[in-house]
Design an enzyme around this catalytic site. Structure first.
Site, PDB file in Angstrom:
ATOM      1  N   ASP A   7      65.710  -7.281  42.269  1.00 22.44           N
ATOM      2  CA  ASP A   7      65.181  -6.101  42.965  1.00 22.44           C
ATOM      3  C   ASP A   7      63.655  -6.152  43.030  1.00 22.44           C
ATOM      4  OD1 ASP A   7      67.748  -5.200  43.267  1.00 22.44           O
ATOM      5  OD2 ASP A   7      67.639  -3.684  41.682  1.00 22.44           O
ATOM      6  N   ASP A  42      64.360 -15.146  54.848  1.00 19.79           N
ATOM      7  CA  ASP A  42      65.359 -15.196  53.776  1.00 19.79           C
ATOM      8  C   ASP A  42      64.690 -15.743  52.507  1.00 19.79           C
ATOM      9  OD1 ASP A  42      68.596 -15.169  53.502  1.00 19.79           O
ATOM     10  OD2 ASP A  42      67.698 -16.690  52.194  1.00 19.79           O
ATOM     11  N   HIS A  72      69.772  -8.588  37.888  1.00 17.35           N
ATOM     12  CA  HIS A  72      69.567  -7.906  39.180  1.00 17.35           C
ATOM     13  C   HIS A  72      68.258  -7.124  39.222  1.00 17.35           C
ATOM     14  CE1 HIS A  72      73.396  -8.893  41.090  1.00 17.35           C
ATOM     15  NE2 HIS A  72      73.950  -8.758  39.891  1.00 17.35           N
ATOM     16  N   GLU A 109      69.166 -10.459  50.708  1.00 16.24           N
ATOM     17  CA  GLU A 109      67.801 -10.953  50.597  1.00 16.24           C
ATOM     18  C   GLU A 109      67.225 -11.352  51.949  1.00 16.24           C
ATOM     19  OE1 GLU A 109      70.464 -14.587  49.842  1.00 16.24           O
ATOM     20  OE2 GLU A 109      70.529 -12.407  49.631  1.00 16.24           O
TER      21      GLU A 109
END
Length: 383
Positions: free
Chosen positions: A274, A257, A270, A300
């Site tokens: 990405d 994570d 964002h 994620e």
């Protein structure tokens, strides 16, 4: 019987043009790289035959070398198309070298007066290009298509024919009786014409099969990272654990994570998030083995199944991934995030996937509660 070469070349040109239009329509619909390369090959064959129509005219000095180069380009385009079916890049330097050497050999042998200038090199590269295409078609996985074997055999036949042309040309030259009767331009045009028509259906089928396989590949992978999507990973991991159970082998599972990922999205947007996800996916691909399964579990969070790896080896792979990610540096002034890992393993592959994920998830939660940016291992599981 001596066939009229000019008429045959015109007929071959008409057939090549017709197939080119048909395959271009197919390419526009499917965007299949195989169809695209066949369009390029047909364009080369069409243009090369048109260039040869100038033999015997004052334009022969440029038309003959040009025809040789174009036909060699067509043969290597066929090879490039076959490679595209195996997800291999086109042979750029081989393509350029074959055309360049053919051009030099043709120019150096008085093309204005010699219709077979560069003939030995031309025939050699035609044999090589089509032969390599046959090998790549034959090596396709049997599950890929039901027609690739027939295409491979057709290419092998044409390559063998050009090899025979090359051999007879070397022994007796272009004016020899055997060469003129069986391997001259008229017979070669006729053989090429028949094969182009015969394999047209197979070419369409392979293009459609390539499209279907590309769609299946896309459906099985996460579009952003290129890793397996969650559903595909779960299916493959379940089957792999069953296989490992039958062989009494160990397996490890890693949940990863990205730390403080929400903060990246909130502060940088964002697009930056990405980029971070893609960087981590690249680090995974760089660090794992070809036998390992790597998927995007959600958001994620990522998941890895490591067949044959014990818990210590899994911890080492997690550390390798973090080092590879850190080596990325920064992306657009974004500091690459750290990663927390939860690791578990099965003693003999007998533990189910659900139990392994639950154990790894608990270890991941512990890694985050201890301050993140670390690997925490759960106790090995056994059935």
């Amino acid at each position: 019987m001596v066939l009229d070469i000019s008429t045959l070349r015109v007929v071959l040109g008409v057939v090549a043009l017709t197939l080119l239009l048909l395959f271009y329509a197919s390419f526009r619909r499917t965007r299949s790289p195989y169809s695209g390369w066949w369009c390029i090959a047909l364009l080369f064959f069409l243009s090369g035959n048109l260039a040869f129509l100038f033999n015997g005219t004052p334009q022969q000095f440029w038309a003959n070398p040009t025809g040789n180069v174009l036909l060699v380009g067509g043969a290597f385009s066929v090879w490039s198309g076959a490679r595209s079916l195996r997800m291999l890049p086109p042979p750029k330097w081989q393509f350029a070298a074959a055309c360049g050497v053919t051009a030099c050999a043709s120019i150096l042998e008085s093309p204005a007066h010699n219709t077979w200038s560069g003939g030995l090199v031309y025939l050699g590269f035609m044999t090589l290009g089509i032969g390599l295409a046959s090998c790549d078609l034959w090596r396709l996985d049997s599950s890929y298509s039901h027609v690739h074997k027939s295409m491979a055999l057709a290419a092998a036949f044409l390559s063998a024919y050009y090899f025979c042309r090359l051999s007879v040309y070397f022994v007796e030259g272009p004016t020899g009786p055997e060469f003129r009767l069986y391997f001259g331009p008229s017979m070669a045009s006729l053989v090429t014409l028949i094969l182009l028509v015969a394999v047209s259906f197979s070419m369409t089928a392979l293009s459609n099969d390539q499209l279907i396989n590309r769609l299946s590949e896309r459906a099985a992978h996460d579009t952003l990272t290129g890793l397996l999507n969650r559903g595909t990973f779960m299916d493959l991991a379940t089957k792999e654990l069953q296989r490992l159970h039958t062989t009494n082998s160990v397996a490890s599972l890693v949940l990863a994570d990205l730390d403080h990922f929400k903060g990246i999205n909130d502060e940088y947007g964002h697009a930056a998030g990405d980029a971070a996800l893609q960087a981590f996916a690249a680090a995974c691909t760089e660090s794992v083995r070809s036998t390992d399964l790597v998927g995007r579990y959600g958001g994620e969070e990522f998941i890895l199944l490591l067949p044959g790896a014990n818990q210590e080896r899994a911890e080492s792979i997690a550390a390798d991934i973090s080092r590879a990610l850190a080596a990325t540096g920064s992306l657009d002034h974004l500091q690459i995030p750290t990663v927390s890992y939860g690791v578990t393993s099965s003693q003999h592959g007998a533990v189910g996937l659900t139990a392994m994920i639950a154990a790894a998830d608990a270890a991941l939660y512990q890694a985050k509660s201890l301050g993140r940016n670390r690997v925490v291992s759960a106790a090995p599981l056994s059935s």
